[in-house]
Motif scaffolding. Structure first.
Motif, mmCIF file in Angstrom:
data_model
loop_
_atom_site.group_PDB
_atom_site.id
_atom_site.type_symbol
_atom_site.label_atom_id
_atom_site.label_comp_id
_atom_site.label_asym_id
_atom_site.label_seq_id
_atom_site.Cartn_x
_atom_site.Cartn_y
_atom_site.Cartn_z
ATOM 1 N N PHE A 52 0.767 -1.329 0.107
ATOM 2 C CA PHE A 52 0.199 -0.012 -0.262
ATOM 3 C C PHE A 52 0.844 1.281 -0.264
ATOM 4 N N ASP A 53 0.516 2.033 -1.075
ATOM 5 C CA ASP A 53 1.615 3.393 -1.211
ATOM 6 C C ASP A 53 0.898 4.482 -0.843
ATOM 7 N N CYS A 54 1.174 5.167 0.482
ATOM 8 C CA CYS A 54 0.575 6.300 0.743
ATOM 9 C C CYS A 54 1.592 7.374 1.046
ATOM 10 N N ILE A 145 13.416 5.894 -2.059
ATOM 11 C CA ILE A 145 13.242 7.252 -2.486
ATOM 12 C C ILE A 145 12.390 7.238 -3.589
ATOM 13 N N SER A 146 11.807 8.434 -3.924
ATOM 14 C CA SER A 146 11.097 8.328 -5.121
ATOM 15 C C SER A 146 11.245 9.618 -6.255
ATOM 16 N N ASN A 147 11.214 9.543 -7.192
ATOM 17 C CA ASN A 147 11.352 10.547 -8.314
ATOM 18 C C ASN A 147 13.140 10.851 -8.371
ATOM 19 N N SER A 197 0.551 4.050 -13.248
ATOM 20 C CA SER A 197 0.905 2.923 -14.065
ATOM 21 C C SER A 197 -0.314 2.745 -15.102
ATOM 22 N N LEU A 198 -1.390 3.547 -14.909
ATOM 23 C CA LEU A 198 -2.544 3.436 -15.902
ATOM 24 C C LEU A 198 -2.574 4.842 -16.516
ATOM 25 N N GLN A 199 -1.554 5.742 -16.074
ATOM 26 C CA GLN A 199 -1.689 7.075 -16.807
ATOM 27 C C GLN A 199 -3.008 7.792 -16.413
ATOM 28 N N GLN A 200 -3.005 7.549 -14.994
ATOM 29 C CA GLN A 200 -4.410 7.991 -14.394
ATOM 30 C C GLN A 200 -5.688 7.871 -15.145
ATOM 31 N N GLY A 201 -5.755 6.615 -15.601
ATOM 32 C CA GLY A 201 -7.007 6.262 -16.468
ATOM 33 C C GLY A 201 -7.057 6.159 -17.827
ATOM 34 N N GLY A 205 -8.282 2.996 -21.619
ATOM 35 C CA GLY A 205 -9.129 3.301 -22.680
ATOM 36 C C GLY A 205 -10.550 3.851 -22.488
ATOM 37 N N LYS A 206 -10.924 4.406 -21.377
ATOM 38 C CA LYS A 206 -12.082 4.954 -20.975
ATOM 39 C C LYS A 206 -12.384 6.286 -21.584
ATOM 40 N N TYR A 207 -11.439 7.018 -21.986
ATOM 41 C CA TYR A 207 -11.710 8.332 -22.623
ATOM 42 C C TYR A 207 -11.895 8.211 -24.091
ATOM 43 N N VAL A 280 -1.301 1.071 -8.596
ATOM 44 C CA VAL A 280 -2.346 1.306 -9.299
ATOM 45 C C VAL A 280 -3.532 2.115 -8.082
ATOM 46 N N GLY A 281 -3.888 3.140 -8.566
ATOM 47 C CA GLY A 281 -5.069 3.762 -7.774
ATOM 48 C C GLY A 281 -6.432 3.034 -8.187
ATOM 49 N N CYS A 282 -7.019 2.375 -7.152
ATOM 50 C CA CYS A 282 -8.167 1.819 -7.336
ATOM 51 C C CYS A 282 -9.292 2.338 -6.356
ATOM 52 N N GLU A 286 -14.813 -2.550 -8.286
ATOM 53 C CA GLU A 286 -14.856 -2.853 -10.111
ATOM 54 C C GLU A 286 -13.447 -2.601 -10.303
ATOM 55 N N GLN A 287 -12.815 -1.439 -10.042
ATOM 56 C CA GLN A 287 -11.486 -1.094 -10.504
ATOM 57 C C GLN A 287 -10.447 -2.039 -10.134
ATOM 58 N N LEU A 288 -10.555 -2.385 -8.674
ATOM 59 C CA LEU A 288 -9.600 -3.230 -8.320
ATOM 60 C C LEU A 288 -9.735 -4.706 -8.956
ATOM 61 N N ASP A 290 -10.365 -5.379 -12.005
ATOM 62 C CA ASP A 290 -9.837 -5.465 -13.112
ATOM 63 C C ASP A 290 -8.580 -5.151 -13.142
ATOM 64 N N ASN A 291 -7.870 -4.570 -12.282
ATOM 65 C CA ASN A 291 -6.478 -4.328 -12.314
ATOM 66 C C ASN A 291 -5.776 -5.483 -11.586
ATOM 67 N N LEU A 292 -6.323 -6.196 -10.765
ATOM 68 C CA LEU A 292 -5.717 -7.602 -10.143
ATOM 69 C C LEU A 292 -5.218 -8.462 -11.186
HETATM 70 N N1 LIG Z 1 5.701 8.927 -5.883
HETATM 71 C C1 LIG Z 1 4.946 9.818 -6.392
HETATM 72 O O1 LIG Z 1 5.607 11.158 -6.690
HETATM 73 C C2 LIG Z 1 3.632 9.603 -7.032
HETATM 74 C C3 LIG Z 1 2.964 10.307 -7.744
HETATM 75 C C4 LIG Z 1 1.589 10.155 -8.139
HETATM 76 C C5 LIG Z 1 1.205 8.748 -7.764
HETATM 77 N N2 LIG Z 1 2.035 7.946 -7.023
HETATM 78 C C6 LIG Z 1 1.244 6.868 -6.189
HETATM 79 O O2 LIG Z 1 0.767 6.006 -7.403
HETATM 80 C C7 LIG Z 1 -0.732 5.741 -7.085
HETATM 81 C C8 LIG Z 1 -1.328 5.375 -8.630
HETATM 82 O O3 LIG Z 1 -1.209 6.668 -9.462
HETATM 83 P P1 LIG Z 1 -2.325 7.308 -9.899
HETATM 84 O O4 LIG Z 1 -3.119 7.485 -8.932
HETATM 85 O O5 LIG Z 1 -1.774 8.921 -9.850
HETATM 86 O O6 LIG Z 1 -2.511 6.800 -11.337
HETATM 87 P P2 LIG Z 1 -3.070 5.638 -12.073
HETATM 88 O O7 LIG Z 1 -2.800 4.361 -10.970
HETATM 89 O O8 LIG Z 1 -2.423 5.632 -13.257
HETATM 90 O O9 LIG Z 1 -4.589 5.846 -12.065
HETATM 91 C C9 LIG Z 1 -5.705 5.729 -10.915
HETATM 92 C C10 LIG Z 1 -6.938 6.173 -11.614
HETATM 93 O O10 LIG Z 1 -7.358 5.628 -12.775
HETATM 94 C C11 LIG Z 1 -8.576 5.236 -12.704
HETATM 95 N N3 LIG Z 1 -8.791 3.709 -12.964
HETATM 96 C C12 LIG Z 1 -7.990 2.955 -12.034
HETATM 97 N N4 LIG Z 1 -8.378 1.724 -12.555
HETATM 98 C C13 LIG Z 1 -9.329 1.564 -13.490
HETATM 99 C C14 LIG Z 1 -10.037 0.654 -13.958
HETATM 100 N N5 LIG Z 1 -9.964 -0.444 -13.920
HETATM 101 N N6 LIG Z 1 -11.009 1.231 -14.825
HETATM 102 C C15 LIG Z 1 -10.964 2.763 -15.036
HETATM 103 N N7 LIG Z 1 -10.734 3.442 -14.421
HETATM 104 C C16 LIG Z 1 -9.652 3.130 -13.404
HETATM 105 C C17 LIG Z 1 -9.368 5.798 -11.366
HETATM 106 O O11 LIG Z 1 -9.523 7.255 -11.361
HETATM 107 P P3 LIG Z 1 -11.118 7.595 -11.859
HETATM 108 O O12 LIG Z 1 -12.161 6.780 -11.257
HETATM 109 O O13 LIG Z 1 -11.183 8.985 -11.028
HETATM 110 O O14 LIG Z 1 -11.102 8.054 -13.259
HETATM 111 C C18 LIG Z 1 -7.979 5.882 -10.397
HETATM 112 O O15 LIG Z 1 -8.033 6.661 -9.438
HETATM 113 C C19 LIG Z 1 -1.256 6.774 -6.333
HETATM 114 O O16 LIG Z 1 -2.242 6.416 -5.594
HETATM 115 C C20 LIG Z 1 0.070 7.178 -5.609
HETATM 116 O O17 LIG Z 1 0.031 5.931 -4.284
HETATM 117 C C21 LIG Z 1 3.101 8.398 -6.571
#
Ligand SMILES: NC(=O)c1ccc[n+]([C@@H]2O[C@H](COP(=O)([O-])OP(=O)(O)OC[C@H]3O[C@@H](n4cnc5c(N)ncnc54)[C@H](OP(=O)(O)O)[C@@H]3O)[C@@H](O)[C@H]2O)c1
Length: 334
Positions: A52-54, A145-147, A197-201, A205-207, A280-282, A286-288, A290-292
């Protein structure tokens, strides 16, 4: 789900990790109910997803609070990462760490991470010294470390510290870290965790069009600067044609193999050299679910090669700067 070892830490983690940025709800991701967080965290653990990444900054501490509540009674099954932003005005590392522990409702954190690097050597040394004191006190198991780019990782090494992991923006449309950061992580015995990892959704392919991406999620260099509607200025025109072509190949592969785009995107990333887990942000079950599936999708070599080739044009257009938010000449990952 099979576990992987996080760099030199000896900590076993799942290849899919849960990103907790939306937990607690806030301006970036909008509302997030505790009920959904509880469900996601419990279902993740039930499926052997343990990472879990917080971060302290996620929703001003509410993300840590929310994760702490959801892990009630199951803390021992989880590996928790939390992070701190470090600046000369935010030098109270230990007090802030203790506040994180309280919000997370735990007496230790598995990985304590610097969220973004500082180029201030003395501040970096002070922070890492304190993290090491937390390790020695048994309150932290490993430092992360990050980034961090090559120069910044070199600084950590020169200062005499060891990090078990570097957490970075990486996916099939964001491959900059392949150039020299992943090889250096491997040389230093560090695992790599991918974020966005999913380029924030977008890589689900949902857009239907780039105009549909919410402005906050459209701040990246992948899109024309107009997409963020003035929220952010990376000064570029994006790589929208290249991303459209890549999405079409991803869609074709997903249909042909009767899986989802998420499975293909996550499956590809988890096959790459040096990658430990994809965060992955879930937002709900339903999203979890899919992503699992992405964590167990076995991609054959030919598909992997085809996708790598299909992503080459976007890789070349966006270049080797691993900071996808700022203009290349202001890259913060150096
Ligand atoms: N170290 C750092 O600097 C840094 C920076 C950014 C993120 N992070 C970490 O990485 C995690 C993940 O990155 P992220 O949240 O930015 O982006 P992400 O994982 O690429 O995208 C997550 C978003 O995509 C949508 N999504 C996820 N699964 C989906 C599915 N199966 N179907 C449709 N939509 C789906 C959801 O948003 P919607 O439903 O709102 O569309 C979800 O919040 C963060 O929570 C955080 O822990 C770290």
């Amino acid at each position: 789900m099979e576990k992987r070892i996080l760099g030199n830490s000896g900590i076993a983690v799942s290849p899919i990790a849960i990103g907790c940025w939306s937990f607690g709800g806030g301006a970036y991701w909008g509302e997030q109910s505790q009920k959904d967080v509880d469900a996601v965290v419990n279902m993740a653990l039930d499926n052997q997803v343990n990472l879990f990444d917080c971060a302290e900054v996620y929703n001003d501490g509410d993300s840590e609070l929310s994760l702490g509540k959801a892990l009630k009674g199951r803390r021992d099954e989880a590996v928790i990462i939390t992070k701190q932003v470090i600046t000369p005005d935010q030098d109270d590392t230990i007090a802030r760490f203790e506040a994180s522990l309280k919000r997370l409702d735990t007496d230790f954190v598995d990985v304590m991470m610097i969220h973004w690097p500082t180029n201030d050597r003395a501040l970096m040394e002070r922070t890492l010294t304190r993290y090491q004191q937390l390790v020695d006190a048994g309150k932290v198991k490993a430092i992360g470390i990050s980034n961090f780019g090559v120069k910044q990782m070199t600084m950590v090494k020169e200062l005499g510290f060891t990090s078990c992991v570097n957490e970075l923006h990486y996916n099939i449309a964001s491959r900059a870290i392949e150039h020299e950061i992943i090889p250096m992580c491997q040389d230093h015995g560090m695992g790599v965790l991918t974020y966005v990892s999913l380029q924030q959704g977008v890589l689900t392919g949902k857009y239907q069009s780039f105009a549909d991406i919410p402005p906050r999620q459209a701040r990246y260099r992948h899109y024309d600067v107009c997409r963020s509607q003035g929220m952010h200025d990376h000064k570029g025109s994006g790589a929208e044609a290249e991303l459209t072509a890549l999405l079409s190949v991803l869609d074709g592969v997903a249909k042909e193999q009767n899986v989802t785009i998420m499975e293909v995107v996550l499956g590809w990333a988890l096959r790459q050299q040096g990658i430990t887990s994809a965060i992955v942000g879930c937002r709900n079950l339903e999203q979890l679910s899919d992503n699992l599936k992405g964590g167990s999708f076995v991609m054959d070599d030919a598909t992997c090669d085809l996708l790598t080739k299909a992503s080459q044009p976007i890789y070349e257009k966006l270049g080797t700067c691993a900071d996808y938010l700022f203009p290349v000449d202001q890259c913060r990952v150096i």
